[in-house]
Each structure stands twice: as C-alpha cells, then as structure tokens.
Design an enzyme around this catalytic site. Sequence first.
Site, PDB file in Angstrom:
ATOM      1  N   GLN A 224       0.982  -1.165  -0.061  1.00 37.02           N
ATOM      2  CA  GLN A 224       0.089  -0.186   0.085  1.00 37.02           C
ATOM      3  C   GLN A 224       0.712   1.223  -0.039  1.00 37.02           C
ATOM      4  OE1 GLN A 224       0.161  -2.328   2.230  1.00 37.02           O
ATOM      5  NE2 GLN A 224      -0.157  -1.686   4.278  1.00 37.02           N
TER       6      GLN A 224
ATOM      7  N   ASN B 262      10.003  -6.490   1.561  1.00 37.93           N
ATOM      8  CA  ASN B 262       9.645  -7.901   1.703  1.00 37.93           C
ATOM      9  C   ASN B 262       8.989  -8.230   0.032  1.00 37.93           C
ATOM     10  OD1 ASN B 262       7.175  -7.167   1.634  1.00 37.93           O
ATOM     11  ND2 ASN B 262       6.563  -7.588   3.851  1.00 37.93           N
TER      12      ASN B 262
ATOM     13  N   GLN C  23      27.057 -12.030   6.375  1.00 32.01           N
ATOM     14  CA  GLN C  23      25.806 -11.894   5.329  1.00 32.01           C
ATOM     15  C   GLN C  23      24.845 -12.785   5.547  1.00 32.01           C
ATOM     16  OE1 GLN C  23      25.529  -9.458   3.042  1.00 32.01           O
ATOM     17  NE2 GLN C  23      27.041  -8.752   4.689  1.00 32.01           N
TER      18      GLN C  23
ATOM     19  N   HIS D 246      21.638 -12.281   7.822  1.00 36.31           N
ATOM     20  CA  HIS D 246      20.720 -11.426   6.975  1.00 36.31           C
ATOM     21  C   HIS D 246      19.502 -12.046   6.905  1.00 36.31           C
ATOM     22  CE1 HIS D 246      21.874  -7.106   6.007  1.00 36.31           C
ATOM     23  NE2 HIS D 246      23.281  -7.650   5.706  1.00 36.31           N
TER      24      HIS D 246
ATOM     25  N   GLU E 266      27.208  -9.950  -5.361  1.00 28.73           N
ATOM     26  CA  GLU E 266      27.091  -8.669  -4.632  1.00 28.73           C
ATOM     27  C   GLU E 266      28.261  -8.060  -3.856  1.00 28.73           C
ATOM     28  OE1 GLU E 266      23.607  -6.771  -1.860  1.00 28.73           O
ATOM     29  OE2 GLU E 266      23.920  -8.992  -1.503  1.00 28.73           O
ATOM     30  N   HIS E 267      28.738  -8.764  -2.888  1.00 27.37           N
ATOM     31  CA  HIS E 267      29.919  -8.593  -2.090  1.00 27.37           C
ATOM     32  C   HIS E 267      31.020  -9.510  -2.479  1.00 27.37           C
ATOM     33  CE1 HIS E 267      26.412  -7.422   0.309  1.00 27.37           C
ATOM     34  NE2 HIS E 267      27.143  -6.352   0.476  1.00 27.37           N
TER      35      HIS E 267
ATOM     36  N   ASP F 217      29.357  -1.756   4.459  1.00 27.36           N
ATOM     37  CA  ASP F 217      27.724  -1.648   4.780  1.00 27.36           C
ATOM     38  C   ASP F 217      27.314  -0.272   5.594  1.00 27.36           C
ATOM     39  OD1 ASP F 217      26.654  -3.723   3.643  1.00 27.36           O
ATOM     40  OD2 ASP F 217      26.346  -5.013   5.634  1.00 27.36           O
TER      41      ASP F 217
END
Length: 429
Positions: free
Chosen positions: A186, A209, A254, A257, A322-323, A356
């Site tokens: 929303q 999410n 990581q 996470h 990514e890293h 980060d």
Amino acid sequence: MRKLRAEQFGLTRKVDYGSPEQNESVRHIVEAVRTEGDAALLRFTEQHDRVKLEASGLRVTESEIQAAYDRVDAGFLTAIREAADNIRKFHEKQLRQSWVDVQPDGTMLGQLMRPLKRVGVYVPGGKAAYPSSVLMNVIPAQVAGVPEIVMVTPPATGGKEGIDPYILVAAAEAGVKEMYRVGGAQAVAALAYGTATIPPVDKICGPGNIYVALAKRAVYGVVAIDSIAGPSEIVVLADETADPAYVAADLLSQAEHDEMASAILVTTSETLGDAVAAEVERQLALLPREGTARQSIDGYGAILIAETMTEAIDAVNRMAPEHLEIMTAEPMALLGRIENAGAIFVGPYSSEPVGDYYAGPNHILPTNGTARFSSPVNVDDFVKKSSLIYYSRDALFANGDNIMTLARHEGLEAHARAIEIRLERERGN
C-alpha cells in the site's frame, strides 16, 4: 558447509516473483490505493499492520522526530553523522555536469543533466530496522539535487511505541523532512499514484519484503524503481595466507541477514577451507541470529576449492557476487582480473561491514549475478539526461542529403520530407 569443486558451482538463482496468491493480493492492494487513495491506504494499514490511523496521522510530525532523538544513544548519533559525511563525500565525486559541444559549422550538441523532482524511499521494518539503508538511499538523491525526498516506513517498526526512533533519526540526519507511517504494498502504491495526503513521486527506491518487491514491479512504468533485489550474497576469494577466523566472520556477516543469503568461500587451499568450515561452526553458536544464519549456511553456503587462482577468479567472475572480499597474499595484484562484482573489499582489514555502514560507497548493490551488467546505487540513479541538438542553416545544408538517404532507406518518407522542405525553401525552390 558444502565443499565443492569451483567449476561445479553457480550462484545465480531463480528470481522469486511470488506465488499467484501473493501477486493477486498485491494487484488488489495497488488497484485499491490507486482508485480509493487514503481510504484504502488506511484500511490496509489497519489490516496488515494492526494500526488504526486517520489520514491526518499518516505524516510523522516534527515533534515526533525531535522525541526520537531523546530515545537514541549518543554513540549511535555520532556514528550515523560520521557515516553520513563519508557517504556524502564519496557520492559527491560521482557528480557530472551538463555539457555542450559547439562545432565551427554551427552545430551544437550536448547533454543536459537534471535531478528528478521527487523520490520516495521505502524503509522496511520486518526482521530488523536498517538506519544505514536510509542514508544509502537518501544521500545520493540529495547529492544529485533532488529537491523533494519522502520516506515511508511501516507504522510499528519500533513495536508499540511506533516507528523505530533510529530510523527517524537517520532520516532526519540525512535531511529528509517528509516522512509517513505506512508500509507494504500500500505504501508503494501511494508513492506511485499519490493520495490526498501523499503526493506521487518520480522514483521509488529501497528494500522490502516480497509484497513490497511485487508492488514495485507492478507500478514500474508509472514511476521508476531501483531494482527487484534478491537475497544478499558474499564471496570471499582467499589463499592459504587468509585468517580462517576473519573469513568465517565475514561469511556469517551476510548469512545472518536472511535464510536465503549466500555465503561462499572460493579458495586454492583445501586446508583453509577445512579451517573455515570449523570456524563457521564455532562462531555460529555465538550469534544471536544463529537460526537465520544456520539456515543460510546450510542451504546456500559453500566452500569452493580451485586448482589455481585463475580457476578461482573465473568462478568469481561467473558468480558476479554482490559483495566480494579478496584475502590473498597480494590482493591488489588480483584486482584487475575481477570483472563482475557489486563491491570489492581488498585485504584482511576491509571487512564487508566497513562498506555496509561507514566507508562511503553505496551498500545497495546488484544481487543474483546481475553485477554482470548492473552497478551500485549512485548519483546517476537520481538524474535524468536530455540530449541537446541545434543545427544551423549551414549544418542542415551540409548534412541534409545524408539524413534523407537514411530516412528513405528505412521507408520513412515523411522523415525525409521534413528535411527536404527546409532545403527547398531555403534554396528558393
């Protein structure tokens, strides 16, 4: 952790576009907010966040922001200010200027750089609150010159006391003056289409999410979005000189996470691989988020053994992580051979959390192998470019025949005649 040969492994995973039920739910929410505005926004906030609001209560007040400062500790405030300064200085170096190239024949070509007018930043509040992501989204937009930056975040990220004060303080320190207590699909719909309370934006950025991701995907085209990000990833490229404790700690940084995060060691040393596997088990038992990290390690963690460093680097470039951390005897010597990575951390003291939180480069990075063609969030993501073209009479006469030839070759006679009519008029025909 699984031990595999480097050539057997691929990091890219199928992108999760949600179940049919999730897609239908998001479609319903987005369409309701588009047509009903605040009424739908408030209804879904009560339904999904268990928070009942009036439209007048959607916007976070200045007094709430000031009260949030009283709830955060002084150490956090110092750290967030220094991090913001580092991030701002780094992104200021990315700024590009408009340019114009004037030729002797009167041709003038150029590119005009203009910031987007209004950007919406989504800040999640599910498994954890991430004030650092506020800085990483807001500051590049500010540096680009975006005049209106608005933040949305779920209304109860701080539990019964409302929005997490650390999120509010981070936003205020980054310079955000417009904040709303709304989350989920929303919130994305409100940013895209606007309501009586929340004006629409030109671009939506920030993680969320599956419902947030699906909503961003649904409104793309009405507004720009940053990306549909996948689970976090880290690859450590190491040789026998690496410290197993350092490697294990960074892999777990990581893994904690998300249950689907990937933590991969690529090494030419089987001895190091065994030591890291043991160290990961030892450190896992000490983590508050052990359950999440263990699922990540068991499901998506791996130790890849390569015969040579060339084979190891080939595996890294194939994964496009990514890293990427390089912990070898001479890491700088390998840097030029790395083709695909979102962010590269060089040497044993450049732990991934340095990037980060604090160093300055953006921590919003391409995931799921998209570092093959994508870049970290940067100032250009908040700038639009317009081409500038000016032809003088002499320039049109000099090049008109070529332009008409190309137009007619493509079967577009009206294009050719738009040039031809000018040439004939100017020649007096």
